[in-house]
Design an enzyme around this catalytic site. Structure first.
Site, PDB file in Angstrom:
ATOM      1  N   CYS A  77      19.780  59.939  27.750  1.00 27.10           N
ATOM      2  CA  CYS A  77      19.897  60.745  26.536  1.00 27.10           C
ATOM      3  C   CYS A  77      20.658  59.891  25.543  1.00 27.10           C
ATOM      4  CB  CYS A  77      20.667  62.035  26.833  1.00 27.10           C
ATOM      5  SG  CYS A  77      21.124  62.960  25.346  1.00 27.10           S
TER       6      CYS A  77
ATOM      7  N   CYS B 281      14.919  60.038  21.043  1.00 26.74           N
ATOM      8  CA  CYS B 281      15.345  61.233  21.765  1.00 26.74           C
ATOM      9  C   CYS B 281      14.448  61.374  22.991  1.00 26.74           C
ATOM     10  CB  CYS B 281      15.170  62.443  20.846  1.00 26.74           C
ATOM     11  SG  CYS B 281      15.600  64.014  21.612  1.00 26.74           S
TER      12      CYS B 281
END
Ligand code: DGL
Length: 259
Positions: A180, A70
């Site tokens: 992302c 992440c």
């Protein structure tokens, strides 16, 4: 011992997918913080708290490494976690350097969450490697919500992307950096909107290479019967419907991996 792959949600499955192929005889715990996703639109302090709770849980499972799959969590919480725990913690950042290394003359567009785009970590990366000011940044928070509800390509997804990309003259760009992990699912929808001169760049393979390097340096690579235990926040996924949801993501990743 197991390797943990952690994300705010199901974006991290794209890193797990890569890791399973690179390290086929390892055992994994995949942790999606489904109770708290999305991270990218919260305050850094709130995200730091979520990450600390997830790490407490994962360290209690006695994992041998944690991959922070992440970019958002890495951006605001990885240094604190490294100070707190003595195990390899492999973070992620948008692969802008890789995109610049591969071209270096045309522009690069980094898409990520608001926290990542505005964060100090991203700014440092740009100050260090973007000497010719070729990198642009764009926050696409809605894609995280679309990904969590498995809406990978729909009129709403395409309209959102079309509007967000409209200000950029994409003929001037060599790469779209997927900053992302939730964004990998949208490669087919994005492809319909990008000119042929743009290719996708992400940090998944580099992250897994770093995982392997750190485990090898500690003599911690193993040859085990492969397995993955899935957790939504602290709860083990045992329900067939929830497992089927995860399988649909993995299926989409097998379709988009080489695009
Ligand atoms: N998957 C995450 C990332 O790589 C963030 C998604 C979110 O929770 O906003 O940045």
């Amino acid at each position: 011992m197991k390797i943990a792959v952690f994300d705010s949600g199901i974006g991290g499955l794209s890193v797990l997918y890569e890791a399973q192929r690179a390290l086929p005889q390892e055992q994994f715990i995949f942790f999606a913080d489904e109770d708290n996703v999305p991270y990218g639109t919260q305050t850094p302090a709130a995200v730091q708290q979520h990450v600390a709770a997830a790490f407490d849980f994962l360290v209690a499972q006695q994992v041998k490494a944690i991959v922070v799959a992440c970019n958002t969590a890495t951006s605001v919480a990885a240094p604190a976690m490294r100070a707190r725990y003595d195990l390899p913690i492999i973070g992620m950042e948008p692969a802008a350097k890789l995109a610049l290394d591969e071209d270096g003359t045309r522009r690069v567009l980094v898409i990520a969450t608001p926290i990542t785009v505005k964060g100090q970590k991203m700014q440092l990366l740009i100050d260090r490697f973007d000497k010719d000011h070729l990198v642009d940044r764009l926050a696409l928070p809605e894609l995280v919500t679309f990904a969590e509800r498995q809406e990978f390509d729909s009129p709403a997804v395409r309209a959102y992307l079309q509007q967000a990309l409209a200000p950029f003259d994409l003929t001037q760009y060599s790469a779209l950096v997927l900053g992302c992990t939730h964004f990998n699912y949208f490669k087919p929808a994005l492809r319909t909107l990008l000119p042929a001169n743009m290719r996708f760049v992400d940090g998944n393979a580099g992250t897994v290479r770093e995982l392997r390097r750190q485990l090898a340096a500690r003599g911690a690579l193993e040859q085990l019967t492969p397995s993955v235990a899935y957790y939504y926040s602290g709860r083990r996924v045992t329900d067939a419907a929830e497992q089927a949801r995860i399988d649909r993501y993995l299926q989409q990743l097998s379709l988009v991996h080489d695009l």
